[in-house]
Design an enzyme around this catalytic site. Structure first.
Site, mmCIF file in Angstrom:
data_model
loop_
_atom_site.group_PDB
_atom_site.id
_atom_site.type_symbol
_atom_site.label_atom_id
_atom_site.label_comp_id
_atom_site.label_asym_id
_atom_site.label_seq_id
_atom_site.Cartn_x
_atom_site.Cartn_y
_atom_site.Cartn_z
ATOM 1 C CG HIS A 1 -14.549 -3.672 2.224
ATOM 2 N ND1 HIS A 1 -13.981 -3.162 3.655
ATOM 3 C CD2 HIS A 1 -14.375 -2.691 1.384
ATOM 4 C CE1 HIS A 1 -13.600 -1.918 3.576
ATOM 5 N NE2 HIS A 1 -13.687 -1.594 2.198
ATOM 6 N NE ARG B 1 -9.504 1.464 6.931
ATOM 7 C CZ ARG B 1 -9.527 1.138 5.840
ATOM 8 N NH1 ARG B 1 -9.243 1.843 4.830
ATOM 9 N NH2 ARG B 1 -10.488 0.001 5.201
ATOM 10 C CG ASP B 2 -12.720 2.189 4.083
ATOM 11 O OD1 ASP B 2 -12.277 3.105 3.274
ATOM 12 O OD2 ASP B 2 -13.317 1.175 3.523
ATOM 13 C CG HIS C 1 -16.569 1.302 -0.639
ATOM 14 N ND1 HIS C 1 -16.109 2.511 -0.110
ATOM 15 C CD2 HIS C 1 -15.490 0.613 -0.495
ATOM 16 C CE1 HIS C 1 -14.961 2.225 0.531
ATOM 17 N NE2 HIS C 1 -14.588 0.881 0.587
ATOM 18 C CG ASN D 1 -16.690 1.377 3.861
ATOM 19 O OD1 ASN D 1 -16.182 2.572 4.140
ATOM 20 N ND2 ASN D 1 -16.323 0.321 3.621
ATOM 21 C CB CYS E 1 -10.415 4.576 -1.361
ATOM 22 S SG CYS E 1 -8.673 4.158 -1.319
HETATM 23 P P1 HMG Z 1 6.212 4.893 -0.499
HETATM 24 O O1 HMG Z 1 6.313 6.416 -0.695
HETATM 25 O O2 HMG Z 1 6.709 3.931 -1.503
HETATM 26 O O3 HMG Z 1 7.096 4.338 0.732
HETATM 27 O O4 HMG Z 1 4.787 4.602 0.146
HETATM 28 P P2 HMG Z 1 8.569 4.526 1.116
HETATM 29 O O5 HMG Z 1 8.879 3.100 1.701
HETATM 30 O O6 HMG Z 1 9.539 4.779 -0.228
HETATM 31 O O7 HMG Z 1 8.845 5.596 2.295
HETATM 32 C C1 HMG Z 1 8.440 6.932 1.544
HETATM 33 C C2 HMG Z 1 8.387 7.778 3.149
HETATM 34 O O8 HMG Z 1 7.245 7.306 3.836
HETATM 35 C C3 HMG Z 1 9.631 7.609 4.174
HETATM 36 O O9 HMG Z 1 9.671 8.855 5.061
HETATM 37 C C4 HMG Z 1 8.961 6.655 5.037
HETATM 38 O O10 HMG Z 1 9.437 6.683 6.333
HETATM 39 C C5 HMG Z 1 7.389 6.891 5.115
HETATM 40 P P3 HMG Z 1 10.730 9.843 4.305
HETATM 41 O O11 HMG Z 1 12.145 9.342 4.630
HETATM 42 O O12 HMG Z 1 10.228 10.307 3.031
HETATM 43 O O13 HMG Z 1 10.427 10.986 5.414
HETATM 44 N N1 HMG Z 1 6.656 5.701 5.463
HETATM 45 C C6 HMG Z 1 5.924 5.727 6.404
HETATM 46 N N2 HMG Z 1 5.660 6.510 7.646
HETATM 47 C C7 HMG Z 1 4.868 6.268 8.370
HETATM 48 N N3 HMG Z 1 4.072 4.699 8.360
HETATM 49 C C8 HMG Z 1 4.547 3.983 7.313
HETATM 50 C C9 HMG Z 1 5.414 4.412 6.278
HETATM 51 N N4 HMG Z 1 5.697 3.682 5.246
HETATM 52 C C10 HMG Z 1 6.765 4.667 4.863
HETATM 53 N N5 HMG Z 1 3.863 2.715 7.682
HETATM 54 C C11 HMG Z 1 3.301 3.524 1.440
HETATM 55 C C12 HMG Z 1 4.466 3.352 0.316
HETATM 56 C C13 HMG Z 1 2.646 2.070 1.350
HETATM 57 C C14 HMG Z 1 3.825 3.961 2.671
HETATM 58 C C15 HMG Z 1 2.386 4.391 1.068
HETATM 59 O O14 HMG Z 1 1.764 4.274 -0.587
HETATM 60 C C16 HMG Z 1 1.256 4.419 1.673
HETATM 61 O O15 HMG Z 1 1.082 4.919 2.810
HETATM 62 N N6 HMG Z 1 -0.275 4.137 1.190
HETATM 63 C C17 HMG Z 1 -1.458 4.037 1.755
HETATM 64 C C18 HMG Z 1 -2.693 4.430 1.037
HETATM 65 C C19 HMG Z 1 -3.900 4.383 1.814
HETATM 66 O O16 HMG Z 1 -3.822 4.233 3.104
HETATM 67 N N7 HMG Z 1 -4.964 4.195 1.137
HETATM 68 C C20 HMG Z 1 -6.073 3.863 1.871
HETATM 69 C C21 HMG Z 1 -6.247 2.707 2.715
HETATM 70 S S1 HMG Z 1 -6.593 1.174 1.533
HETATM 71 C C22 HMG Z 1 -8.399 1.119 1.478
HETATM 72 O O17 HMG Z 1 -9.208 2.369 1.866
HETATM 73 C C23 HMG Z 1 -9.332 -0.027 0.587
HETATM 74 C C24 HMG Z 1 -9.848 -0.896 1.839
HETATM 75 O O18 HMG Z 1 -10.654 -0.063 2.297
HETATM 76 C C25 HMG Z 1 -10.415 -2.003 0.929
HETATM 77 C C26 HMG Z 1 -11.292 -1.579 -0.318
HETATM 78 O O19 HMG Z 1 -12.085 -0.708 -0.168
HETATM 79 O O20 HMG Z 1 -11.157 -2.186 -1.510
HETATM 80 C C27 HMG Z 1 -8.856 -1.553 2.563
HETATM 81 MG MG MG Z 2 -12.656 0.425 1.701
#
Ligand code: HMG
Ligand code: MG
Length: 286
Positions: free
Chosen positions: A205, A13-14, A207, A247, A238
């Site tokens: 966690h 995933r990450d 990186h 990571n 990310c």
């Molecule tokens: P948004 O644009 O504010 O969402 O995004 P929304 O609720 O306004 O919806 C917009 C559109 O997205 C809609 O579709 C929804 O249906 C769709 P449309 O009507 O335009 O066709 N949508 C989805 N589709 C599929 N699955 C969903 C979903 N939710 C909405 N779950 C949102 C808000 C949170 C969805 C967006 O910002 C997002 O997906 N962000 C994820 C970013 C991400 O994945 N980052 C990496 C992971 S975090 C990380 O790596 C850190 C970590 O490793 C720890 C560390 O290292 O610190 C964990």
């Molecule tokens: Mg991470």
């Protein structure tokens, strides 16, 4: 004190979420299947986020339905909102994770919400997962530094971490998202978080952008933390944290822990096979 330390594998995933070029679903499945033989209890291999935000994770349901489910392994998925949770439950994720940030800048960039709004959004996700009998993990990003806001106050990390715990998360993973933490800043941060959450409920966690992840893990061990996230082959980054490198590599964490007299229960030969596979996937996509 126990000499057992668990490594939570997050590479599928990450690690893969940040690869710019499409990686075939079958290759992702083969990587997870290989990791399933390494001795992990938990492997994060899916992310039910918006496919517009992270296209590489769009096939998460196919990955979860294609993998061999090894006995004793929980296959985990990220779920930022109710839609993500519904998709994760339909795909039979064994556990899910909500992911917040200790800094406003990263919260906005990563999930398009302020910290306060994100916590409000997470509460029903955590409750619904609990009702479905699925454990929920909580991530806090930018526990030391944020790519947008700079240094992050330890008290702020403690506040967000405690809020996620109070929502029902069984464990809180503290993310040095851009890998800029130093042992002394990790020490201060864990001093603050440890005052409100017992170490048994924390994970590290790290990186490895600056090459200090292993030293930071050593500091966390001194604070009693016994779970560390890592990615086989050092995959990762990310997409919403500019400059975030991979990571810390699972193999490197395993080796350092063994040198320190800890057991991980992992099979290094399998890990090396998985690392080679991960690297090959990466170079074939370059
Ligand atoms: P948004 O644009 O504010 O969402 O995004 P929304 O609720 O306004 O919806 C917009 C559109 O997205 C809609 O579709 C929804 O249906 C769709 P449309 O009507 O335009 O066709 N949508 C989805 N589709 C599929 N699955 C969903 C979903 N939710 C909405 N779950 C949102 C808000 C949170 C969805 C967006 O910002 C997002 O997906 N962000 C994820 C970013 C991400 O994945 N980052 C990496 C992971 S975090 C990380 O790596 C850190 C970590 O490793 C720890 C560390 O290292 O610190 C964990
Ligand atoms: Mg991470």
């Amino acid at each position: 004190m126990t000499k057992r330390v668990e490594i939570f594998e997050v590479g599928p995933r990450d690690g893969l979420q940040n690869e710019a070029v499409h990686i075939a679903t079958q290759d992702k499945i083969a990587l997870v299947d290989c990791l399933s033989d390494a001795g992990f209890s938990r492997i994060e291999c899916a992310s039910f986020v918006s496919p517009k935000w992270v296209p590489q994770m769009a096939d998460s349901a196919e990955v979860l339905s294609g993998i061999r489910r090894a006995k004793g392994v929980r296959y985990a998925a990220l779920t930022p909102n109710m839609k993500g949770l519904e998709r994760a439950l339909a795909a039979k994720a064994d556990e899910v994770a909500i992911f917040g940030s200790a800094s406003e800048g990263f919260s906005q960039a990563n999930i398009n919400a302020s910290i306060a709004d994100s916590l409000e959004r997470f509460a029903p996700v955590a409750a619904a997962a609990r009702d479905a009998g699925v454990p929920v993990r909580g991530y806090v990003s930018c526990v030391v530094e944020c790519p947008y806001d700079g240094a992050v106050e330890p008290a702020q990390v403690a506040r967000v971490a405690r809020a996620l715990l109070d929502m029902g998360c069984y464990e809180i993973s503290l993310g040095d998202t851009i890998g800029r933490a130093h042992p002394d800043s990790v020490d201060r941060m864990l001093g603050a978080v440890g005052a409100v959450i017992p170490a048994e409920k924390l994970a590290g966690h790290f990186h490895d952008t600056s090459g200090r992840a292993l030293d930071n893990i050593e500091v966390a061990l001194q604070h009693g933390v016994r779970v560390f996230d890592a990615a086989v082959g050092g995959l990762g980054g990310c997409p919403y944290a500019p400059g975030a490198a991979g990571n810390v590599a699972t193999e490197a964490v395993h080796r350092r822990l063994e040198q320190m007299g800890y057991e991980t229960g992992l099979n290094i030969a399998v890990l090396e096979r998985a690392a080679a596979r991960a690297q090959a996937m990466r170079s074939s996509s370059e």
